[in-house]
Design an enzyme around this catalytic site. Structure first.
Site, PDB file in Angstrom:
ATOM      1  N   LYS A   9      43.872  19.555 -15.832  1.00 33.37           N
ATOM      2  CA  LYS A   9      42.463  20.517 -16.136  1.00 33.37           C
ATOM      3  C   LYS A   9      41.659  20.458 -14.798  1.00 33.37           C
ATOM      4  O   LYS A   9      41.454  19.419 -14.113  1.00 33.37           O
ATOM      5  CB  LYS A   9      41.700  19.500 -17.100  1.00 33.37           C
ATOM      6  CG  LYS A   9      40.476  19.976 -17.512  1.00 33.37           C
ATOM      7  CD  LYS A   9      39.602  19.325 -18.634  1.00 33.37           C
ATOM      8  CE  LYS A   9      38.651  18.261 -18.139  1.00 33.37           C
ATOM      9  NZ  LYS A   9      37.513  18.476 -17.635  1.00 33.37           N
ATOM     10  N   ASP A  44      38.595  24.695 -17.112  1.00 30.51           N
ATOM     11  CA  ASP A  44      37.138  24.295 -17.915  1.00 30.51           C
ATOM     12  C   ASP A  44      36.000  24.332 -17.362  1.00 30.51           C
ATOM     13  O   ASP A  44      35.628  23.461 -16.556  1.00 30.51           O
ATOM     14  CB  ASP A  44      37.662  22.711 -18.075  1.00 30.51           C
ATOM     15  CG  ASP A  44      36.467  21.838 -18.864  1.00 30.51           C
ATOM     16  OD1 ASP A  44      35.731  22.461 -19.486  1.00 30.51           O
ATOM     17  OD2 ASP A  44      36.425  20.619 -18.563  1.00 30.51           O
ATOM     18  N   LYS A  65      33.681  26.433 -19.105  1.00 28.44           N
ATOM     19  CA  LYS A  65      32.575  26.305 -20.282  1.00 28.44           C
ATOM     20  C   LYS A  65      31.421  27.552 -20.106  1.00 28.44           C
ATOM     21  O   LYS A  65      30.219  27.370 -19.904  1.00 28.44           O
ATOM     22  CB  LYS A  65      31.846  25.020 -20.063  1.00 28.44           C
ATOM     23  CG  LYS A  65      32.628  23.823 -20.167  1.00 28.44           C
ATOM     24  CD  LYS A  65      31.733  22.819 -20.704  1.00 28.44           C
ATOM     25  CE  LYS A  65      32.483  21.291 -20.737  1.00 28.44           C
ATOM     26  NZ  LYS A  65      33.396  20.793 -19.867  1.00 28.44           N
ATOM     27  N   ASP A  68      27.110  33.154 -21.160  1.00 32.53           N
ATOM     28  CA  ASP A  68      26.125  34.121 -20.755  1.00 32.53           C
ATOM     29  C   ASP A  68      26.133  35.205 -21.720  1.00 32.53           C
ATOM     30  O   ASP A  68      26.590  35.147 -22.748  1.00 32.53           O
ATOM     31  CB  ASP A  68      26.905  34.256 -19.244  1.00 32.53           C
ATOM     32  CG  ASP A  68      25.527  35.080 -18.400  1.00 32.53           C
ATOM     33  OD1 ASP A  68      24.774  35.657 -18.909  1.00 32.53           O
ATOM     34  OD2 ASP A  68      25.508  34.525 -17.040  1.00 32.53           O
ATOM     35  N   THR A 125      29.215  16.231 -25.957  1.00 34.23           N
ATOM     36  CA  THR A 125      29.493  14.720 -26.508  1.00 34.23           C
ATOM     37  C   THR A 125      28.359  13.925 -25.932  1.00 34.23           C
ATOM     38  O   THR A 125      28.083  12.858 -26.253  1.00 34.23           O
ATOM     39  CB  THR A 125      30.773  13.996 -26.155  1.00 34.23           C
ATOM     40  OG1 THR A 125      31.248  14.283 -24.876  1.00 34.23           O
ATOM     41  CG2 THR A 125      31.621  14.534 -27.315  1.00 34.23           C
ATOM     42  N   ARG A 181      40.393   9.503 -15.852  1.00 27.11           N
ATOM     43  CA  ARG A 181      40.386   8.199 -15.261  1.00 27.11           C
ATOM     44  C   ARG A 181      41.781   7.046 -15.385  1.00 27.11           C
ATOM     45  O   ARG A 181      42.320   6.274 -14.674  1.00 27.11           O
ATOM     46  CB  ARG A 181      39.151   7.367 -15.240  1.00 27.11           C
ATOM     47  CG  ARG A 181      38.119   8.122 -14.310  1.00 27.11           C
ATOM     48  CD  ARG A 181      36.886   7.763 -14.732  1.00 27.11           C
ATOM     49  NE  ARG A 181      36.561   8.217 -15.989  1.00 27.11           N
ATOM     50  CZ  ARG A 181      35.190   8.245 -16.583  1.00 27.11           C
ATOM     51  NH1 ARG A 181      34.197   7.401 -16.081  1.00 27.11           N
ATOM     52  NH2 ARG A 181      34.929   8.831 -17.668  1.00 27.11           N
TER      53      ARG A 181
END
Ligand code: C5P
Length: 238
Positions: A33, A60, A62, A65, A123, A215
């Site tokens: 990603k 990614d 996002k 517009d 989230t 991570r």
């Protein structure tokens, strides 16, 4: 289902990514990603470089517009050969439809069209914040499910969501609607800033179609071993 866990390359520059990738066998083709941090630092070249190494890419960014702008941006993204990319569902059905059209239009002949997924409510947004800032009176879950339905109507392939929401999202869309879920932690791993985490095995059991792991792999003492363990757990290999 995407069999390989998608590794979030949350590094500040290409140099760190290169060092990280060298910890894997050269013939291990990964699904990675690429997020805003590295994209804004290195530009589209970093995606071309990862593709040249044989890795699949989830870009990614996002997008959110006006429909015309998002459509044209998607035409450019399509040329990079990414496997998955995304938009904010808050941009609306018209914007998501335009995004998909741009992606199809920009995909070179003979190349598969990237899967397009939507971010519903971030989230990091609490129900209280959503109701106050967005003046949405519904519950957070109702808003997430509504956005998922909008994404489906717009012809998108899925959403980014918590594994804990996957089942309900499938219920209001379809079984093959992709629920791509971050917030994954193998048992015993550090949780970091994630609030609601699930293990790879549980994510699979409750309906995730793809998992994003950062991570637990990137910060592991032995990233390749950590990756293999997560991959095995995700695929039900004992
Ligand atoms: O390190 P960790 O496994 O928590 O990384 C998860 C990745 O997924 C990060 O790149 C994070 O930005 C992303 N993400 C997330 N939750 C979302 C959407 C994206 O954790 N709702």
């Amino acid at each position: 289902m995407i069999n390989r866990p998608i590794i979030a390359l949350d590094f500040p520059s290409k140099m760190e990514i290169d060092t990280f990738l060298k910890l894997f066998p050269a013939d291990e083709k990964l699904f990675v990603k690429v997020g805003m941090e590295i994209f804004y630092q290195e530009g589209p070249e970093v995606v071309r470089w990862l593709r040249s190494l044989g890795h699949d890419v989830f870009l990614d960014l996002k997008l959110h517009d006006i429909p015309n702008t998002v459509s044209r941006a998607m035409e450019r993204i399509a040329g990079l050969g990414v496997a998955i990319t995304n938009v904010h569902a808050a941009g609306g059905i018209e914007m998501m439809t335009a995004a998909k059209a741009g992606l199809v239009k920009g995909t070179p002949q003979g190349q598969a069209v990237a899967q397009l997924i939507a971010v519903t409510q971030l989230t990091s947004t609490s129900e209280e914040q959503m109701q106050h800032d967005q003046l949405i009176t519904a519950s957070l879950e109702e808003s997430v499910l509504n956005y998922a339905k909008c994404a489906k109507v717009a012809g998108l392939d899925g959403v980014v969501c918590s594994a804990l929401e996957a089942n309900k999202i499938h219920g209001v869309t379809s079984d093959d609607f992709m629920c791509l879920t971050p917030g994954i932690r193998p048992a015993g791993a550090a949780v970091g800033d994630q609030k609601r985490v699930v293990t790879p095995a549980l994510a699979k059991e409750i309906g995730s179609n793809a998992i994003v792991v950062g991570r637990p792999v990137t910060q592991a003492a032995n990233p390749y071993e950590a990756y293999q363990a997560i991959k095995n757990e995700w695929n039900g290999v004992k």
